[in-house]
Motif scaffolding. Sequence first.
Motif, PDB file in Angstrom:
ATOM      1  N   THR A 114       0.797  -1.231   0.000  1.00  0.00           N
ATOM      2  CA  THR A 114       0.000   0.000   0.000  1.00  0.00           C
ATOM      3  C   THR A 114       0.826   1.277   0.000  1.00  0.00           C
ATOM      4  N   CYS A 115       2.147   1.164   0.186  1.00  0.00           N
ATOM      5  CA  CYS A 115       2.999   2.355   0.294  1.00  0.00           C
ATOM      6  C   CYS A 115       4.134   2.306  -0.723  1.00  0.00           C
ATOM      7  N   SER A 116       4.674   3.475  -1.035  1.00  0.00           N
ATOM      8  CA  SER A 116       5.841   3.543  -1.913  1.00  0.00           C
ATOM      9  C   SER A 116       7.070   3.050  -1.160  1.00  0.00           C
ATOM     10  N   LYS A 117       8.123   2.731  -1.904  1.00  0.00           N
ATOM     11  CA  LYS A 117       9.355   2.256  -1.279  1.00  0.00           C
ATOM     12  C   LYS A 117       9.973   3.336  -0.391  1.00  0.00           C
ATOM     13  N   THR A 118       9.801   4.589  -0.782  1.00  0.00           N
ATOM     14  CA  THR A 118      10.316   5.690   0.039  1.00  0.00           C
ATOM     15  C   THR A 118       9.631   5.714   1.396  1.00  0.00           C
ATOM     16  N   THR A 119       8.298   5.546   1.403  1.00  0.00           N
ATOM     17  CA  THR A 119       7.538   5.526   2.658  1.00  0.00           C
ATOM     18  C   THR A 119       7.928   4.336   3.515  1.00  0.00           C
ATOM     19  N   VAL A 120       8.076   3.160   2.888  1.00  0.00           N
ATOM     20  CA  VAL A 120       8.466   1.954   3.626  1.00  0.00           C
ATOM     21  C   VAL A 120       9.847   2.147   4.253  1.00  0.00           C
ATOM     22  N   ASP A 121      10.763   2.772   3.510  1.00  0.00           N
ATOM     23  CA  ASP A 121      12.097   3.006   4.065  1.00  0.00           C
ATOM     24  C   ASP A 121      12.042   4.014   5.202  1.00  0.00           C
ATOM     25  N   ASN A 122      11.130   4.977   5.113  1.00  0.00           N
ATOM     26  CA  ASN A 122      10.937   5.910   6.230  1.00  0.00           C
ATOM     27  C   ASN A 122      10.472   5.161   7.474  1.00  0.00           C
ATOM     28  N   TYR A 123       9.552   4.192   7.297  1.00  0.00           N
ATOM     29  CA  TYR A 123       9.105   3.365   8.425  1.00  0.00           C
ATOM     30  C   TYR A 123      10.291   2.604   9.025  1.00  0.00           C
ATOM     31  N   ARG A 124      11.156   2.086   8.149  1.00  0.00           N
ATOM     32  CA  ARG A 124      12.348   1.372   8.626  1.00  0.00           C
ATOM     33  C   ARG A 124      13.228   2.302   9.465  1.00  0.00           C
ATOM     34  N   ARG A 125      13.411   3.532   8.989  1.00  0.00           N
ATOM     35  CA  ARG A 125      14.240   4.500   9.722  1.00  0.00           C
ATOM     36  C   ARG A 125      13.639   4.840  11.076  1.00  0.00           C
ATOM     37  N   TYR A 126      12.323   5.054  11.100  1.00  0.00           N
ATOM     38  CA  TYR A 126      11.656   5.396  12.350  1.00  0.00           C
ATOM     39  C   TYR A 126      11.790   4.257  13.370  1.00  0.00           C
ATOM     40  N   LEU A 127      11.546   3.028  12.915  1.00  0.00           N
ATOM     41  CA  LEU A 127      11.642   1.880  13.817  1.00  0.00           C
ATOM     42  C   LEU A 127      13.080   1.647  14.262  1.00  0.00           C
ATOM     43  N   ILE A 151      15.906   0.410   2.132  1.00  0.00           N
ATOM     44  CA  ILE A 151      15.050   0.026   1.003  1.00  0.00           C
ATOM     45  C   ILE A 151      15.189   1.098  -0.063  1.00  0.00           C
ATOM     46  N   LYS A 152      15.792   0.751  -1.162  1.00  0.00           N
ATOM     47  CA  LYS A 152      16.117   1.739  -2.189  1.00  0.00           C
ATOM     48  C   LYS A 152      14.947   1.971  -3.138  1.00  0.00           C
ATOM     49  N   GLU A 153      14.701   3.242  -3.399  1.00  0.00           N
ATOM     50  CA  GLU A 153      13.687   3.640  -4.374  1.00  0.00           C
ATOM     51  C   GLU A 153      14.334   3.653  -5.756  1.00  0.00           C
ATOM     52  N   PRO A 154      13.708   3.028  -6.763  1.00  0.00           N
ATOM     53  CA  PRO A 154      14.277   3.054  -8.125  1.00  0.00           C
ATOM     54  C   PRO A 154      14.466   4.491  -8.601  1.00  0.00           C
ATOM     55  N   GLU A 155      15.612   4.781  -9.179  1.00  0.00           N
ATOM     56  CA  GLU A 155      15.887   6.136  -9.655  1.00  0.00           C
ATOM     57  C   GLU A 155      15.036   6.459 -10.870  1.00  0.00           C
ATOM     58  N   ARG A 156      14.418   7.604 -10.814  1.00  0.00           N
ATOM     59  CA  ARG A 156      13.601   8.088 -11.919  1.00  0.00           C
ATOM     60  C   ARG A 156      14.061   9.496 -12.270  1.00  0.00           C
TER      61      ARG A 156
END
Length: 337
Positions: A114-127, A151-156
């Motif tokens: 349900t979330c972008s990879k950027t958001t998921v990586d933010n969750y990882r950082r917070y935890l 968690i890396k976001e694909p470069e665009r």
Amino acid sequence: MMKDRLINEILTTMSISLNKEQISQLAVTLSETFKNIDIVENETNKNDVLVLSQENYVLLKRFFVNKKLDGLSQSSINAYNFCIKKFLNFIDYRNLCKVDTNLIRLFLYNCKNTCSKTTVDNYRRYLNSFYQWLDNEGYVDKNPCKKIARIKEPERHKRYFSELEIEKLRDSCKTKKEMALIDLLISSGVRIGEIPTIKISKINWENGCFSVIGKGDKERYCYMNVRAKKHIQEYLEERMDNGIISDYLFCHSRKPYDLPLSKSSINKTIKNIGKRCGVEDIHVHGIRTYFATNLSDKGVRPETIQLLMGHGSYSTTVRYYCKPNNNNAQYVVSKFC
């Protein structure tokens, strides 16, 4: 009664993020909502659930007190709070100190749906920050999140606003207030959260220097160009003629005047200007990006851009704002090849 305990638990948990007035309003709302509802308590795990819930509450309360002492902004604290509560819900509110790495990985994997990879990586950082604090304080033997890689976001291809689009924004301003706001953003690159902190008494009109309160509650100096200074002074003269007196540079147009313009109001103003001229996806951070990349295109050193942007890390400036884009590449080919 179980219902009263649940309401009290909700109120104590939300006291981390809400002020006294908001807590009082929430208490009234919860009482009205649950007035005609009976809640039956499960006797099986009754004591365990209450003890674990209390332990989690104490941990969160102490963690957020620590973050506030570190100078973290309220918006950042809210982001941490949202993530940890989402994680708590995923693990059925079990004791946060009895969580392993696999459970955190499963949570992050579940969020990917349900979330972008950027958001998921933010969750990882917070935890990771939360569990590192638990480790430092001796609540856990080791940080279970430490082993989980970024968690890396694909470069665009990043969208950069062109000079033509920026001029269109200027031409689409209908009021002196809008013109002052747009020119201040273009010439200083301030963050949206820094705009409400600008005070007239802190502006040095001679050199266009003014102070803002940025991330981490840090004060830094920004600068406006002659064009922005002219339009801001015209806006302030008009404001004075209308009887609007406030030390905030951008304040409400209606009483009480002594309140700064909110971030949502600033964003709404910018988006309305963008709609008039057909500039899509316009937002304050996009103008901030234009400010930095424009300086980089003109040969300004990354160290200077870092200072003007208020970045704590040099790598952040180089990684996100000093990259060559397609327009630069096209210019180089046409000029030198």
